[in-house]
Design a protein around this motif. Structure first.
Motif, PDB file in Angstrom:
ATOM      1  N   UNK A  45       0.751  26.110 -40.178  1.00  0.00           N
ATOM      2  CA  UNK A  45       2.143  26.516 -40.420  1.00  0.00           C
ATOM      3  C   UNK A  45       2.694  27.503 -39.387  1.00  0.00           C
ATOM      4  N   UNK A  46       1.869  28.402 -38.888  1.00  0.00           N
ATOM      5  CA  UNK A  46       2.370  29.404 -37.955  1.00  0.00           C
ATOM      6  C   UNK A  46       2.240  29.049 -36.493  1.00  0.00           C
ATOM      7  N   UNK A  47       1.881  27.791 -36.183  1.00  0.00           N
ATOM      8  CA  UNK A  47       1.679  27.411 -34.787  1.00  0.00           C
ATOM      9  C   UNK A  47       2.979  27.476 -33.996  1.00  0.00           C
ATOM     10  N   UNK A  48       2.898  28.046 -32.818  1.00  0.00           N
ATOM     11  CA  UNK A  48       4.082  28.135 -31.945  1.00  0.00           C
ATOM     12  C   UNK A  48       4.458  26.778 -31.366  1.00  0.00           C
ATOM     13  N   UNK A  49       3.571  25.790 -31.462  1.00  0.00           N
ATOM     14  CA  UNK A  49       3.831  24.476 -30.887  1.00  0.00           C
ATOM     15  C   UNK A  49       4.592  23.543 -31.825  1.00  0.00           C
ATOM     16  N   UNK A  50       4.659  23.868 -33.112  1.00  0.00           N
ATOM     17  CA  UNK A  50       5.190  22.934 -34.107  1.00  0.00           C
ATOM     18  C   UNK A  50       6.621  22.501 -33.798  1.00  0.00           C
ATOM     19  N   UNK A  51       7.469  23.438 -33.448  1.00  0.00           N
ATOM     20  CA  UNK A  51       8.882  23.114 -33.209  1.00  0.00           C
ATOM     21  C   UNK A  51       9.155  22.654 -31.779  1.00  0.00           C
ATOM     22  N   UNK A  52       8.207  22.889 -30.881  1.00  0.00           N
ATOM     23  CA  UNK A  52       8.427  22.565 -29.468  1.00  0.00           C
ATOM     24  C   UNK A  52       8.015  21.137 -29.144  1.00  0.00           C
ATOM     25  N   UNK A  53       6.869  20.715 -29.662  1.00  0.00           N
ATOM     26  CA  UNK A  53       6.304  19.418 -29.287  1.00  0.00           C
ATOM     27  C   UNK A  53       6.879  18.312 -30.153  1.00  0.00           C
ATOM     28  N   UNK A  54       8.158  18.024 -29.910  1.00  0.00           N
ATOM     29  CA  UNK A  54       8.882  16.977 -30.605  1.00  0.00           C
ATOM     30  C   UNK A  54       9.392  15.958 -29.579  1.00  0.00           C
ATOM     31  N   UNK A  55       9.544  14.692 -29.979  1.00  0.00           N
ATOM     32  CA  UNK A  55      10.094  13.709 -29.038  1.00  0.00           C
ATOM     33  C   UNK A  55      11.485  14.094 -28.558  1.00  0.00           C
ATOM     34  N   UNK A  56      11.781  13.710 -27.331  1.00  0.00           N
ATOM     35  CA  UNK A  56      13.104  13.836 -26.722  1.00  0.00           C
ATOM     36  C   UNK A  56      13.488  15.282 -26.407  1.00  0.00           C
ATOM     37  N   UNK A  57      12.493  16.171 -26.361  1.00  0.00           N
ATOM     38  CA  UNK A  57      12.717  17.561 -25.972  1.00  0.00           C
ATOM     39  C   UNK A  57      12.087  17.784 -24.598  1.00  0.00           C
ATOM     40  N   UNK A  58      12.868  18.134 -23.570  1.00  0.00           N
ATOM     41  CA  UNK A  58      12.261  18.441 -22.269  1.00  0.00           C
ATOM     42  C   UNK A  58      11.459  19.730 -22.350  1.00  0.00           C
ATOM     43  N   UNK A  59      10.212  19.674 -21.904  1.00  0.00           N
ATOM     44  CA  UNK A  59       9.317  20.830 -21.980  1.00  0.00           C
ATOM     45  C   UNK A  59       8.616  21.036 -20.642  1.00  0.00           C
ATOM     46  N   UNK A  60       8.086  22.230 -20.490  1.00  0.00           N
ATOM     47  CA  UNK A  60       7.139  22.512 -19.415  1.00  0.00           C
ATOM     48  C   UNK A  60       5.799  22.823 -20.057  1.00  0.00           C
ATOM     49  N   UNK A  61       4.753  22.188 -19.567  1.00  0.00           N
ATOM     50  CA  UNK A  61       3.447  22.341 -20.193  1.00  0.00           C
ATOM     51  C   UNK A  61       2.387  22.702 -19.151  1.00  0.00           C
ATOM     52  N   UNK A  62       1.345  23.346 -19.617  1.00  0.00           N
ATOM     53  CA  UNK A  62       0.159  23.639 -18.806  1.00  0.00           C
ATOM     54  C   UNK A  62      -1.057  23.203 -19.599  1.00  0.00           C
ATOM     55  N   UNK A  63      -2.086  22.712 -18.884  1.00  0.00           N
ATOM     56  CA  UNK A  63      -3.295  22.260 -19.564  1.00  0.00           C
ATOM     57  C   UNK A  63      -4.524  22.537 -18.703  1.00  0.00           C
ATOM     58  N   UNK A  64      -5.665  22.428 -19.340  1.00  0.00           N
ATOM     59  CA  UNK A  64      -6.937  22.569 -18.630  1.00  0.00           C
ATOM     60  C   UNK A  64      -7.879  21.449 -19.060  1.00  0.00           C
ATOM     61  N   UNK A  65      -8.913  21.250 -18.257  1.00  0.00           N
ATOM     62  CA  UNK A  65      -9.909  20.236 -18.586  1.00  0.00           C
ATOM     63  C   UNK A  65     -10.198  19.326 -17.417  1.00  0.00           C
ATOM     64  N   UNK A  66     -11.465  18.986 -17.240  1.00  0.00           N
ATOM     65  CA  UNK A  66     -11.869  18.108 -16.148  1.00  0.00           C
ATOM     66  C   UNK A  66     -11.996  16.653 -16.587  1.00  0.00           C
ATOM     67  N   UNK A  67     -12.025  16.406 -17.887  1.00  0.00           N
ATOM     68  CA  UNK A  67     -12.099  15.042 -18.396  1.00  0.00           C
ATOM     69  C   UNK A  67     -10.680  14.479 -18.564  1.00  0.00           C
ATOM     70  N   UNK A  68     -10.606  13.199 -18.924  1.00  0.00           N
ATOM     71  CA  UNK A  68      -9.291  12.565 -19.070  1.00  0.00           C
ATOM     72  C   UNK A  68      -8.489  13.194 -20.200  1.00  0.00           C
ATOM     73  N   UNK A  69      -9.138  13.556 -21.300  1.00  0.00           N
ATOM     74  CA  UNK A  69      -8.462  14.223 -22.410  1.00  0.00           C
ATOM     75  C   UNK A  69      -8.410  15.722 -22.132  1.00  0.00           C
ATOM     76  N   UNK A  70      -7.203  16.268 -22.017  1.00  0.00           N
ATOM     77  CA  UNK A  70      -7.012  17.666 -21.667  1.00  0.00           C
ATOM     78  C   UNK A  70      -6.835  18.532 -22.911  1.00  0.00           C
TER      79      UNK A  70
END
Length: 230
Positions: A45-70
Motif C-alpha cells: 500500500x505505501x509503495x512509491x511506485x504504485x501511482x507512477x507505474x501505470x500505462x500511458x504515463x511517460x516516466x524516467x526509470x533506472x535499473x540494475x542487473x546483468x541478466x535479462x530480467x532487471x
C-alpha cells in the motif's frame, strides 16, 4: 549488458504480480527498447511506485542487473497521464500488447518510440483512431522488417501478400488467396499512410492483420478478445 542504467525515458507496457509483494513490469524505452524489470514491493500500500507505474504515463526509470530480467531502482513521472477511455483505451491496450509481444528485449527502436507517442496522442484526441492505429501498425512492422517495399508497385496490378515472403503479382487468385490480395494503388497509399479512402483503410487493416498474425505465430491477442466482448 551493463550492471546499471540511469534515467531512461520509458512507458509501461504491461505489469503483473511477481512473488508476494512485487510486480514484473515490461517497459518500452527510448534507448534500450523493451526492458523487463522486477519492481520490489510495488504491491504494498505505501509503495512509491504504485501511482507512477501505470500505462500511458511517460516516466524516467533506472535499473540494475546483468541478466535479462532487471531490478527497477527508480521511477519518476515526467509528463501528464493520458486518460484514455472507451475505444481509445482498448486501442491503447492493443498497441501496448503489440509492443510487448513483438519487440525483442534490448532491441532499440527510437523512431518507433516517437510513433508510439504519436498514436497515444491520436487515441487521446479520438478524431481518427483508425488512421492512427494503421499508421502505428505500419511503422511497427516496417521497423521489424515484416513488410515488403510498398512503393515500387504498379497501381493497376493485383498483388498477393505472402507473410514472411513478400508480394507476388497475381492474375487469377484462388478463393483462399483473395483475402491476401491488394491492388498496387492501395499499397502505395498505405506506404504513404494515406487512409483517406475507405477502401484503402479496409485494405490496410487486412494487410496489417495478416502480417501481425504471422509474427505472432497464430497466438491470439488478449486485447482483441476485449474488443469482441465490447
Amino acid at each position: 549488458m551493463v550492471a546499471r542504467i540511469e534515467q531512461q525515458a520509458a512507458y509501461v507496457l504491461h505489469s503483473r504480480p511477481y512473488r508476494d509483494t512485487s510486480l514484473l513490469v515490461d517497459f518500452f524505452t527510448l534507448e534500450q527498447g523493451r526492458v523487463s524489470a522486477v519492481v520490489q514491493g510495488a504491491r504494498r500500500p505505501g509503495s512509491r511506485f504504485r501511482s507512477i507505474l501505470q500505462p500511458f504515463v511517460p516516466v524516467q526509470i533506472s535499473w540494475r542487473g546483468r541478466q535479462e530480467l532487471k531490478t527497477l531502482q527508480q521511477a519518476e513521472a515526467v509528463g501528464v497521464t493520458l486518460l484514455l477511455n472507451g475505444n481509445s483505451l482498448l486501442c491503447g491496450l492493443y498497441v501496448n500488447e503489440l509492443l510487448q509481444r513483438l519487440l525483442l528485449p534490448f532491441d532499440a527502436h527510437p523512431r518507433l518510440y516517437v510513433y508510439y507517442q504519436y498514436v497515444l496522442n491520436e487515441l487521446l484526441s479520438a478524431v481518427d483512431i483508425e488512421g492512427g492505429l494503421r499508421t502505428f501498425e505500419h511503422r511497427l512492422l516496417n521497423e521489424l522488417g515484416c513488410l515488403p517495399d510498398l512503393t515500387q508497385l504498379q497501381r493497376e496490378q493485383l498483388y498477393l501478400f505472402q507473410p514472411g515472403q513478400g508480394l507476388v503479382v497475381t492474375i487469377a487468385p484462388t478463393e483462399l488467396e483473395r483475402p491476401c490480395c491488394f491492388w498496387g494503388g492501395q499499397l502505395q497509399q498505405i506506404a504513404n499512410d494515406d487512409y483517406s479512402d475507405p477502401q484503402v483503410r479496409r485494405a490496410a487493416k487486412r494487410l496489417m492483420r495478416l502480417a501481425i498474425d504471422h509474427q505472432l505465430g497464430g497466438a491470439p491477442l488478449r486485447s482483441r478478445g476485449l474488443f469482441q466482448k465490447m
